[in-house]
Every structure is written in C-alpha cells, then in structure tokens.
Design a protein around this motif. Sequence first.
Motif, PDB file in Angstrom:
ATOM      1  N   GLN A   1      -0.765  -6.074  -5.765  1.00 56.81           N
ATOM      2  CA  GLN A   1      -1.540  -4.919  -5.043  1.00 56.81           C
ATOM      3  C   GLN A   1      -0.822  -3.523  -5.356  1.00 56.81           C
ATOM      4  OE1 GLN A   1      -1.202  -5.115  -0.840  1.00 56.81           O
ATOM      5  NE2 GLN A   1      -2.354  -7.021  -0.625  1.00 56.81           N
TER       6      GLN A   1
ATOM      7  N   ALA B   1      -2.750  -0.619  -7.845  1.00 50.25           N
ATOM      8  CA  ALA B   1      -2.881   0.999  -7.364  1.00 50.25           C
ATOM      9  C   ALA B   1      -2.603   1.775  -8.633  1.00 50.25           C
ATOM     10  CB  ALA B   1      -1.984   1.296  -6.267  1.00 50.25           C
TER      11      ALA B   1
ATOM     12  N   THR C   1       1.027   4.125  -3.252  1.00 50.40           N
ATOM     13  CA  THR C   1       0.831   5.203  -2.598  1.00 50.40           C
ATOM     14  C   THR C   1       1.909   6.169  -3.304  1.00 50.40           C
ATOM     15  OG1 THR C   1      -0.866   4.709  -0.907  1.00 50.40           O
ATOM     16  CG2 THR C   1      -0.086   7.048  -0.981  1.00 50.40           C
TER      17      THR C   1
ATOM     18  N   GLN D   1       0.784  -1.186  -0.180  1.00 52.46           N
ATOM     19  CA  GLN D   1      -0.133  -0.025   0.067  1.00 52.46           C
ATOM     20  C   GLN D   1       1.046   1.201   0.237  1.00 52.46           C
ATOM     21  OE1 GLN D   1      -2.871   0.410   3.070  1.00 52.46           O
ATOM     22  NE2 GLN D   1      -3.697   2.143   2.379  1.00 52.46           N
TER      23      GLN D   1
END
Length: 183
Positions: free
Chosen positions: A104, A108, A46, A42
């Motif tokens: 993941q 994103a 980001t 994550q």
Amino acid sequence: MKPVIKITTQLMIVLSGLLLMACQNDSTQITTEETCMQLTAQQAGTQIIEIYRNAMDETNRLTQDQAAAETFEAEFNALIESWQTKLLLIGQHVMVMSGSEKAQVESAINKEHMAMQYNEKAKKRFEDYSKNIFPYHKTSPELYQKLKGINIITQFAFFDLLKKQNKDAEERWGEMMVPHNCP
C-alpha cells in the motif's frame, strides 16, 4: 569578536539550562505504551509523498534562477539531510509492516510517479525540477548528483531498497535503520 563569543556562550548556557529543566520535569510522566504509535500504511504513504513533493518544490526554489552552486549548496545539504532523516523515521515503521501494508505504501509512491504523466500540477513540478537541475551537470557535477537524487529520495523509507542503492547505507544510517516496534 569577544562580545559575540560571550553572547553566544551565554545563549548556549541559557538554552542548555532550559533544556535540562524540560528534561527533568517528570510531573507529567507518560509511559512508553501510552505514547508509542505505529504508522498505518496510509499514514506512511501520505507522509512520504508529502516529503517527496516538498523536496521537489524546495529543490525547484533553490535552482529556479540557476544560482551559483555555492550560494545554495549548504542550504540544500541541510534540507536533504532533514528529508532523509524524516524518511528514515517513517521507514522504521514501514519495515515492521506486513507485505500487503508495504505494498500500500509503495502504491502511494507509484501513484505519485504516475501523476507526473497525467496530473498537470505534478507534471509541471517534475518538468521544472528536471529543467532547473540540468545545468548543474556541467557546472557542479557532484551537486547535480545530489539534486538528481531527490527524484528517488523515497528509497529512504524502504531499508532493503536503500541498502541496494547505497552500499554504505548501514554504515551511514545504520542507527536510524532499526525498525520501530511498540512494546
């Protein structure tokens, strides 16, 4: 001209001294284990998206008035090198992630690219980018290729993809393409 050189030399000596003092200050020595942190999927996703958006926004800022290439090319080259370096550092973390964690991170990025079709702010950013860089394809083709590359700059966080897209990747960035491992 000598006073400028003298001032510059003095400034360099002062800065070197300060840097040396900072490096020698070991009163608050911290072990590698205490400072070593691995990015989560994550966090990596980001950060990559943040760099990507910033790259698009800065490219738009530099090209919005169709300025002559010579007036901003040096600044753009410095920015692109900075973004690439940041992404390579994130890539060091991505390369030690499991397959699901990498997925993941990729998700994103894919989500950001999909947002360009549906999210008004993302859509406008990309439309402005496309419109602003296009005139340079005739006036400065080499710069245009660099400007166009911003759209795929996220590849710098994925070494396998970077190697596929850039045959000289290991020669150019090899030392930065070492996966990050905490002890």
